[in-house]
Design an enzyme around this catalytic site. Structure first.
Site, mmCIF file in Angstrom:
data_model
loop_
_atom_site.group_PDB
_atom_site.id
_atom_site.type_symbol
_atom_site.label_atom_id
_atom_site.label_comp_id
_atom_site.label_asym_id
_atom_site.label_seq_id
_atom_site.Cartn_x
_atom_site.Cartn_y
_atom_site.Cartn_z
ATOM 1 N N LYS A 280 30.468 -66.182 -101.989
ATOM 2 C CA LYS A 280 29.744 -64.906 -101.730
ATOM 3 C C LYS A 280 28.758 -64.702 -102.568
ATOM 4 O O LYS A 280 28.977 -65.072 -104.021
ATOM 5 C CB LYS A 280 30.926 -63.938 -102.252
ATOM 6 C CG LYS A 280 30.753 -62.581 -101.800
ATOM 7 C CD LYS A 280 31.985 -61.647 -101.791
ATOM 8 C CE LYS A 280 31.317 -60.294 -101.029
ATOM 9 N NZ LYS A 280 32.673 -59.319 -101.403
ATOM 10 N N GLU A 365 46.575 -50.331 -96.684
ATOM 11 C CA GLU A 365 46.700 -48.965 -97.120
ATOM 12 C C GLU A 365 47.959 -48.284 -96.764
ATOM 13 O O GLU A 365 48.597 -47.681 -97.369
ATOM 14 C CB GLU A 365 45.574 -48.128 -96.418
ATOM 15 C CG GLU A 365 44.272 -48.198 -97.020
ATOM 16 C CD GLU A 365 43.423 -49.536 -96.440
ATOM 17 O OE1 GLU A 365 42.398 -49.621 -97.169
ATOM 18 O OE2 GLU A 365 43.986 -50.022 -95.463
ATOM 19 N N ARG A 393 44.380 -44.755 -92.300
ATOM 20 C CA ARG A 393 45.035 -45.797 -91.906
ATOM 21 C C ARG A 393 46.620 -45.413 -92.514
ATOM 22 O O ARG A 393 47.413 -46.039 -91.543
ATOM 23 C CB ARG A 393 44.666 -47.039 -92.348
ATOM 24 C CG ARG A 393 43.186 -47.277 -92.051
ATOM 25 C CD ARG A 393 42.768 -48.429 -92.997
ATOM 26 N NE ARG A 393 42.379 -49.388 -91.694
ATOM 27 C CZ ARG A 393 42.210 -50.896 -91.665
ATOM 28 N NH1 ARG A 393 42.028 -51.390 -92.832
ATOM 29 N NH2 ARG A 393 41.864 -51.411 -90.710
#
Length: 624
Positions: A280, A365, A393
């Protein structure tokens, strides 16, 4: 520049090997130049340049389908499909989205913005392809961070039954937004370091290639056999045990190896997972060293990596994090829970100070909500800090596992209302509607930073579930003189007059003050009320206002359907009160990307628009 030769999808296939060697550097330079001016998701995009190039070299777009999980790593994909000019207005109102959008290009196979969805969507594409007798490849690109989400495993479980080709690319960069957590992260770490497997596989394969006639056949059989070499060497072989062919790990910045892996993946009759290791922030040292800082970033100085934004005052997120730590110092039952967003939700401070009472559950979640319910049932005081659009969610878990049992879970709902540049998938404009529909759940919204502190303390003392919703960005620090004690279910009278009553929800208080000023300049009286509680609605206040106010105007940064305004209107109608209700809210629609100020104006909920709507209503009423 080589990049000049990319004008549309598949142009990359026309480049020479020498040009392909230059292209990654040019793409990274381009992304740094543009994102440093517009802001956007930088580190994730720098990490997938070669991976994206390889997929565009092997597959044919838009016939083949590439589905990006979350989608914040799709900038190179947009470049390679002819959208270079769009980067000048990246994430601006009316400009190019920072996420894949089907309406933007036929090369964007699926709209994404939330995590762990790509395998489900890809599997749907595969089944549709097979049922219609069509012939194209489907590739789902999912990060190791997204693999902490349960939906990914539900989809993998279904995908394992496939008998036709489906390619899943696991982009493994050790990160989601923050560092990854949990068992899958540890498992992938073992795969990354399984040098003995990589070496043995290469040695055996090379040796078999030299065997006349039967060598290549033996390699093929080994690849097809579940009990293959890698199962003997790599711990667990999780994917292959599910029935998914595993290829990798593949160095994610080696274009030739990536292309070779995808050619091999194309030939697999069934689901195949290509495990790609990327870095990344690749190619830009500040982003490599601080990938979380450069995940979603504002304009910055390329040479130094310094963010160009002026030093801001405290955000609502900062205030929440500080006050929670203060409360936790006095109450050892307080627990903080995050779903891979410790930094974004302001819990980093809590995590450092109380590590034994801090839990990062990954991008999960639904699990976080029920985990918090279990903590509450066990005698703790859990606070789940989560973005509004991500809490959607966990709606079933809020109803079934928390509110049904009336458990004292506090939902700190960050990024509520318009969030700006991330667009439709991230706008927190539904929470007042979906949270307000849940029995037993108290829903609150603070007007400024001091009220957020007061509401958090109130919620931690309350023996039932509470949601506090607050926006992204600088906390409003005006109106400090308006700070009446929080009393359950009671609104706060700010300025009392008659004729027009303006009830503002949460951070719209700042706009409400401006609306009142405009109305006063026009010679109209205006009462100003801070709603505070969206659920329950302060019915006693509404009854009182209806006695000497012709108009009750509600102002909220939430869609109108199911919002605070409709609850007030329903009460006035049900009680047959003499006042008229004017609802000022967002339209029943998805709101695209752009600055919050521009979006408010476009939606008609900025101060000038609201004042004009009120004046029009008053004039219309006078003409009757």
């Amino acid at each position: 520049m080589v990049l000049d030769k990319i004008q549309k999808a598949n142009d990359i296939k026309k480049l020479s090997e020498e040009e392909l060697e230059k292209l990654p550097g040019e793409i990274r330079e381009f992304l740094l130049e543009k994102v440093s001016m517009t802001g956007g998701h930088l580190a994730s995009n720098l990490g997938v340049v070669e991976l994206t190039m390889a997929m565009h070299l092997i597959f044919d777009l838009p016939e083949d389908k590439i589905i990006w999980d979350v989608g914040h790593q799709s900038y190179t994909h947009k470049l390679l499909t002819g959208r270079r000019e769009g980067f000048d207005d990246l994430r601006k109102y009316g400009g190019m989205s920072g996420f894949p959008k089907r309406k933007e290009s036929p090369c964007d196979a699926f709209d994404t913005g939330h995590s762990s969805t790509s395998i489900s969507a890809g599997l749907g594409y595969v089944r549709a392809r097979d049922l219609r007798g069509e012939d194209y490849h489907v590739v789902s690109v999912i990060g190791d961070g997204a693999m902490t989400g349960g939906m990914a495993y539900e989809a993998l479980n279904n995908a394992a039954a496939l008998k036709t080709n489906y390619i899943i690319v696991l982009n493994d960069n050790h990160m989601s937004i923050s560092e990854n957590v949990g068992g899958m992260s540890a498992y992938l770490a073992r795969l990354r370091t399984a040098d003995i497997y990589t070496g043995l596989k290469k040695g055996v394969t090379n040796a078999l290639h030299t065997v006349p006639v039967v060598g290549d056949h033996m390699i093929s059989q080994i690849r097809k056999t579940k009990s293959s070499i890698k199962q003997l060497v790599v711990p667990g072989m999780f994917f292959e045990d599910m029935g998914i062919t595993y290829l990798g790990p593949i160095p994610g910045h080696n274009l030739s190896l990536l292309c070779r892996a995808f050619r091999e993946a194309e030939r697999v009759e069934g689901p195949v997972l290509v495990h790609v290791m990327t870095k990344k922030g690749k190619g830009y040292r500040p982003a490599e060293e601080q990938p979380d800082k450069f995940h979603g970033v504002g304009p910055f100085q390329v040479q130094t990596g310094e963010i160009l934004e002026e030093k801001k005052k405290d955000t609502y997120t900062d205030v929440f994090g500080k006050v929670l730590c203060d409360c936790a110092a006095k109450n050892d039952r307080i627990i903080a829970v995050t779903a891979a967003m410790a930094d974004g939700t302001g819990l980093k401070r809590f995590a450092r100070r109380y590590p034994e009472r801090f839990f990062d559950v990954g991008i999960a979640e639904e699990h976080a909500v029920t985990f918090a319910a279990g903590l509450a049932a066990g005698g703790m005081k859990p606070v789940f800090a989560v973005y509004s659009s991500f809490l959607q969610r966990g709606y079933d878990q809020i109803i079934h596992d928390v509110a049904l049992q009336n458990l004292p879970v506090v939902f700190a709902v960050d990024r509520a209302g318009l969030v700006g540049s991330d667009g439709e998938t991230h706008q927190g404009i539904f929470d007042l509607s979906y949270l307000g529909s849940v029995p037993n759940l108290t829903v609150m919204a603070p007007k400024h930073k001091w009220e957020l502190a007061d509401m958090l303390r109130f919620a931690l003392d309350y023996e039932g579930p509470v949601a506090i919703r607050y926006p992204r960005g600088t906390a409003f620090d005006g109106g400090q003189e308006y700070r009446a004690p929080v009393s359950y279910g009671k609104s706060e009278m700010i300025l009392r007059e008659e004729g027009i009553a303006l009830l503002s929800v949460g951070h719209m208080f700042e706009e409400a003050l401006k609306v009142r000023e405009i109305l006063k300049e026009k010679g109209l009286n205006c009462t100003l009320v801070n709603a505070r509680f969206v659920k329950p609605v302060d019915e006693a206040m509404i009854r009182e206002l209806a006695k000497d106010h012709e108009w009750i105007v509600t102002l909220e940064e939430n869609i109108e359907a199911g919002g605070y305004g409709q609850r007030v209107s329903a009460f006035v109608c049900r009680e047959q009160l003499p006042a008229r209700v004017l609802i000022q809210a967002l339209p029943d629609a998805y709101i695209e990307h752009g600055s919050v100020a521009v979006l408010r104006q476009a939606a008609g909920i900025d101060a000038a628009s609201v004042a004009e709507h009120i004046l029009e209503a008053v004039r219309a009423g006078q003409e009757r």
